[in-house]
Design a protein around this motif. Structure first.
Motif, PDB file in Angstrom:
ATOM      1  N   SER A  14       0.772  -1.021   0.052  1.00  0.00           N
ATOM      2  CA  SER A  14       0.004  -0.012   0.210  1.00  0.00           C
ATOM      3  C   SER A  14       0.849   1.350  -0.087  1.00  0.00           C
ATOM      4  O   SER A  14       0.574   2.152  -0.558  1.00  0.00           O
ATOM      5  N   LEU A  15       1.917   1.111   0.767  1.00  0.00           N
ATOM      6  CA  LEU A  15       2.952   2.269   0.778  1.00  0.00           C
ATOM      7  C   LEU A  15       3.321   2.663  -0.748  1.00  0.00           C
ATOM      8  O   LEU A  15       3.563   3.877  -1.033  1.00  0.00           O
ATOM      9  N   ALA A  16       3.804   1.520  -1.383  1.00  0.00           N
ATOM     10  CA  ALA A  16       4.423   1.944  -2.480  1.00  0.00           C
ATOM     11  C   ALA A  16       3.455   2.073  -3.483  1.00  0.00           C
ATOM     12  O   ALA A  16       3.598   3.056  -4.499  1.00  0.00           O
ATOM     13  N   VAL A  17       2.278   1.621  -3.666  1.00  0.00           N
ATOM     14  CA  VAL A  17       1.150   2.089  -4.561  1.00  0.00           C
ATOM     15  C   VAL A  17       0.594   3.340  -4.309  1.00  0.00           C
ATOM     16  O   VAL A  17       0.568   4.312  -5.036  1.00  0.00           O
ATOM     17  N   GLY A  18       0.845   3.820  -2.983  1.00  0.00           N
ATOM     18  CA  GLY A  18       0.386   5.279  -2.626  1.00  0.00           C
ATOM     19  C   GLY A  18       1.419   6.167  -3.056  1.00  0.00           C
ATOM     20  O   GLY A  18       1.054   7.268  -3.968  1.00  0.00           O
ATOM     21  N   TRP A  19       2.770   5.879  -3.058  1.00  0.00           N
ATOM     22  CA  TRP A  19       3.768   6.835  -3.547  1.00  0.00           C
ATOM     23  C   TRP A  19       3.736   7.033  -4.966  1.00  0.00           C
ATOM     24  O   TRP A  19       3.744   7.860  -5.782  1.00  0.00           O
ATOM     25  N   LEU A  20       3.572   5.762  -5.607  1.00  0.00           N
ATOM     26  CA  LEU A  20       3.531   5.784  -7.303  1.00  0.00           C
ATOM     27  C   LEU A  20       2.239   6.287  -7.554  1.00  0.00           C
ATOM     28  O   LEU A  20       2.373   7.039  -8.702  1.00  0.00           O
ATOM     29  N   TYR A  35      -2.370  17.299  -5.485  1.00  0.00           N
ATOM     30  CA  TYR A  35      -1.620  16.318  -5.613  1.00  0.00           C
ATOM     31  C   TYR A  35      -0.021  16.534  -5.112  1.00  0.00           C
ATOM     32  O   TYR A  35       0.706  15.925  -4.508  1.00  0.00           O
ATOM     33  N   ARG A  36       0.397  17.728  -5.348  1.00  0.00           N
ATOM     34  CA  ARG A  36       1.633  18.276  -5.262  1.00  0.00           C
ATOM     35  C   ARG A  36       1.836  18.353  -3.619  1.00  0.00           C
ATOM     36  O   ARG A  36       2.685  17.870  -3.063  1.00  0.00           O
ATOM     37  N   ASP A  37       0.741  18.892  -3.041  1.00  0.00           N
ATOM     38  CA  ASP A  37       1.014  19.036  -1.431  1.00  0.00           C
ATOM     39  C   ASP A  37       0.271  17.917  -0.585  1.00  0.00           C
ATOM     40  O   ASP A  37       0.241  18.050   0.501  1.00  0.00           O
ATOM     41  N   MET A  38      -0.157  16.697  -1.288  1.00  0.00           N
ATOM     42  CA  MET A  38      -0.595  15.710  -0.474  1.00  0.00           C
ATOM     43  C   MET A  38       0.490  14.888  -0.013  1.00  0.00           C
ATOM     44  O   MET A  38       1.335  14.476  -0.374  1.00  0.00           O
ATOM     45  N   PRO A  39       0.515  14.802   1.308  1.00  0.00           N
ATOM     46  CA  PRO A  39       1.392  14.054   2.031  1.00  0.00           C
ATOM     47  C   PRO A  39       1.286  12.328   1.737  1.00  0.00           C
ATOM     48  O   PRO A  39       0.296  12.065   1.437  1.00  0.00           O
ATOM     49  N   LEU A  40       2.729  12.073   2.039  1.00  0.00           N
ATOM     50  CA  LEU A  40       2.726  10.517   1.817  1.00  0.00           C
ATOM     51  C   LEU A  40       1.736   9.601   2.715  1.00  0.00           C
ATOM     52  O   LEU A  40       1.234   8.564   2.030  1.00  0.00           O
ATOM     53  N   ALA A  41       1.615  10.017   3.777  1.00  0.00           N
ATOM     54  CA  ALA A  41       0.623   9.327   4.761  1.00  0.00           C
ATOM     55  C   ALA A  41      -0.867   9.354   4.018  1.00  0.00           C
ATOM     56  O   ALA A  41      -1.567   8.288   4.319  1.00  0.00           O
ATOM     57  N   PHE A  44      -0.804   6.862   1.098  1.00  0.00           N
ATOM     58  CA  PHE A  44      -0.829   5.784   1.847  1.00  0.00           C
ATOM     59  C   PHE A  44      -2.209   5.202   2.440  1.00  0.00           C
ATOM     60  O   PHE A  44      -2.576   4.048   2.276  1.00  0.00           O
ATOM     61  N   GLY A  45      -2.794   6.146   3.038  1.00  0.00           N
ATOM     62  CA  GLY A  45      -4.195   5.840   3.489  1.00  0.00           C
ATOM     63  C   GLY A  45      -5.244   5.499   2.327  1.00  0.00           C
ATOM     64  O   GLY A  45      -6.000   4.599   2.461  1.00  0.00           O
ATOM     65  N   TYR A  46      -5.218   6.181   1.210  1.00  0.00           N
ATOM     66  CA  TYR A  46      -6.151   5.914   0.053  1.00  0.00           C
ATOM     67  C   TYR A  46      -5.690   4.654  -0.376  1.00  0.00           C
ATOM     68  O   TYR A  46      -6.792   3.669  -0.599  1.00  0.00           O
ATOM     69  N   LEU A  53     -10.760  -2.610   0.848  1.00  0.00           N
ATOM     70  CA  LEU A  53     -11.965  -2.834   0.346  1.00  0.00           C
ATOM     71  C   LEU A  53     -11.898  -4.053  -0.495  1.00  0.00           C
ATOM     72  O   LEU A  53     -12.975  -4.868  -0.635  1.00  0.00           O
ATOM     73  N   ALA A  54     -11.070  -4.006  -1.580  1.00  0.00           N
ATOM     74  CA  ALA A  54     -11.017  -5.240  -2.537  1.00  0.00           C
ATOM     75  C   ALA A  54     -10.793  -6.582  -1.677  1.00  0.00           C
ATOM     76  O   ALA A  54     -11.138  -7.591  -2.251  1.00  0.00           O
ATOM     77  N   LEU A  55     -10.077  -6.655  -0.546  1.00  0.00           N
ATOM     78  CA  LEU A  55      -9.909  -7.732   0.239  1.00  0.00           C
ATOM     79  C   LEU A  55     -11.299  -8.269   1.000  1.00  0.00           C
ATOM     80  O   LEU A  55     -11.649  -9.304   0.850  1.00  0.00           O
TER      81      LEU A  55
END
Length: 398
Positions: A14-20, A35-41, A44-46, A53-55
Motif C-alpha cells: 500500500s505504501l508503494a502503491v500510494g507513492w507511485l 496532488y503536489r501538497d498531498m503527504p505520503l501518509a 498511503f491511506g487511500y 475494500l478489495a480484500l
C-alpha cells in the motif's frame, strides 16, 4: 505465509502503491496543488483503503462451506455483518426520507438537517423502545418459561438441529432465546433508562444547588463528590452490590443495583451541572429574578435548567451508554439483573459456551453474539444521536 507476513506485505504494498499513485497523478495533472501538497501518509491511506475494500469483496464471495464439508464460520459472520450494515443504512435513509415528508414543519426541518448517522441512531432507539414497551406482546414465550428441548440450534431447520417453534433456538436449560432477547430489551434498557433518570435528577439538582448557593454548601457537596469519584466506579459498584447481596436478594438486589449505580453516576452529572450552572448564575436575568424576590426552586427549574438543557441532554445520552454498559457488565459477573429476569449481559455469560461449536456449527456459535450485538448496536446508535446533538448545541455546521 503467516498472518504477520501478510500484514507486512499489505502495508508495504500500500505504501508503494500510494507513492507511485501520487507521483503519477502529479505528472498527469501538471503538478496540481491537490496532488503536489498531498503527504505520503494520505496517499498511503487511500491505497490501504482500496486494498482493504478489495480484500473485503474477495472474502465476501468465498464459499461458506469448506472442501472438507465444514462450515466457514468467518465468511458466514462477515456476510451477516455486511448485510446488516447495508440493511440498516437503507432503513435509515428511508426513515430520514419519510421524516422529511411527514410531520410538522419543525420536524420536517429537523429531518432535513439530520445526518444519516443520526437518523440511523434515532431509528434504532425507536425500535428498541417499541420492543421494550411491548415485549409481552412481541415475545412468543415467557422469559422464564422452560421447555423440554434444550440447546436447540438457531435457524429453525430440523435437519440441522433446529425447531421452527424456536427460530433462535433454546439455551442450556430450554428457555427460548428470542423471547429472552425481547424481554432483555425491556429489562436491560428499561432499568438503564430509569437509573440514568435518577442519576440526572440527583446530580443535576445538587449541581444547580451548589452553583446557586455557593459557600459552604458548594464546598460540602463538591468534596463529597470528589471522594466518590476518586474510587473507580465499576469496582465501587461491585463492592457495594456485594455488600447489598448479603441483605437482599432477587428483585430487591436489582433495586439496590439501580440505586447504587445512580448515586455513583450522579457524581459526573453533578460536575457538569455545577459547571454549567456557574456560568448561568452570573447572568443579568438571574440577578433580575433575585431582585424580584424569586425563590430557590424558581431559579433552578425556571431560569437555570431551561438554559442548560442542551449540554444536559447530550450528557444524558453519554451517561445512558455508560450505565447501560455497567449494568451489562455487572450482569455478566452475576451481580446485576437477577434471574428469572432476562438480561443481555447474563445471556452473553450463559451462552458463551456455544462459541466452542463455531468450527462445525456456526449458527450455534452466533447465539451469544446476538445479545452482545444488541448491546453494541444500541451503544453505537445512542452515540450517533449524542454526537449530532452536541453539534447542534455547539452551533457547528457540517
Amino acid at each position: 505465509m503467516s498472518a504477520w507476513l501478510w500484514i507486512v506485505a499489505l502495508l508495504a504494498g500500500s505504501l508503494a502503491v500510494g507513492w507511485l499513485g501520487r507521483f503519477a497523478a502529479q505528472k498527469a495533472t501538471g503538478n496540481k496543488p491537490v496532488y503536489r501538497d498531498m503527504p505520503l501518509a494520505v496517499a498511503f491511506g487511500y491505497a490501504l483503503g482500496v486494498a482493504l475494500l478489495a480484500l473485503a469483496v474477495w472474502y465476501y464471495f468465498q464459499p461458506t462451506v469448506q472442501e472438507t464439508g465444514v462450515a466457514n464460520a468467518g465468511v458466514m459472520f462477515f456476510r451477516w455483518a455486511v448485510h446488516g450494515f447495508f440493511g440498516f443504512a437503507v432503513a435509515a435513509w428511508l426513515f430520514r426520507l419519510l421524516g422529511r415528508s411527514l410531520g410538522t414543519a419543525a420536524s420536517r426541518k429537523l429531518f432535513r438537517q439530520m445526518p444519516l448517522t443520526a437518523a440511523f441512531g434515532i431509528l434504532v432507539i425507536i425500535i428498541y423502545a417499541v420492543t421494550a414497551i411491548f415485549a409481552g406482546l412481541l415475545a412468543p414465550h415467557g422469559q422464564a418459561e422452560v421447555f423440554a428441548q434444550a440447546n436447540i440450534v438457531p435457524g429453525g431447520n430440523p435437519a440441522l438441529g433446529g425447531n421452527p417453534d424456536f427460530p433462535l433456538g433454546t439455551d442450556q436449560i430450554g428457555r427460548d432465546i428470542l423471547s429472552r432477547l425481547i424481554y432483555g430489551a425491556q429489562n436491560t434498557v428499561g432499568i438503564a433508562f430509569a437509573t440514568t433518570l435518577i442519576a440526572f435528577f440527583l446530580g443535576g439538582s445538587l449541581g444547580f444547588l451548589a452553583a446557586t448557593l455557593r459557600g459552604w454548601m458548594d464546598q460540602l457537596l463538591s468534596r463529597a463528590v470528589d471522594v466518590l469519584m476518586a474510587i473507580p466506579s465499576l469496582i465501587f459498584s461491585l463492592l457495594l452490590i456485594t455488600v447489598a447481596s448479603a441483605w437482599v436478594s432477587g428483585f430487591g438486589l436489582t433495586v439496590a443495583m439501580v440505586l447504587i449505580i445512580a448515586v455513583i453516576d450522579s457524581t459526573r452529572v453533578f460536575r457538569l451541572a455545577r459547571a454549567v450552572g456557574m456560568n448561568i448564575v452570573v447572568m443579568d436575568y438571574i440577578e433580575a429574578a433575585k431582585l424580584r424576590g424569586e425563590g430557590l426552586p424558581y431559579l433552578i427549574f425556571k431560569e437555570i435548567l431551561p438554559n442548560a438543557t442542551a449540554p444536559l441532554l447530550a450528557e444524558f445520552g453519554l451517561r445512558f451508554c455508560f450505565v447501560f454498559l455497567t449494568i451489562s457488565a455487572l450482569s455478566f459477573l452475576g451481580l446485576g439483573i437477577q434471574p428469572p429476569l432476562a438480561d443481555w449481559g447474563t445471556m452473553v455469560k450463559d451462552l458463551s459456551a456455544f462459541i466452542n461449536y463455531a468450527g462445525f456449527a456456526p449458527l450455534a456459535a452466533s447465539v451469544p453474539l446476538l445479545a452482545a450485538g444488541a448491546i453494541a448496536l444500541l451503544t453505537v446508535a445512542v452515540n450517533f444521536v449524542v454526537d449530532w446533538m452536541l453539534q447542534r448545541s455547539s452551533g457547528l455546521k457540517e
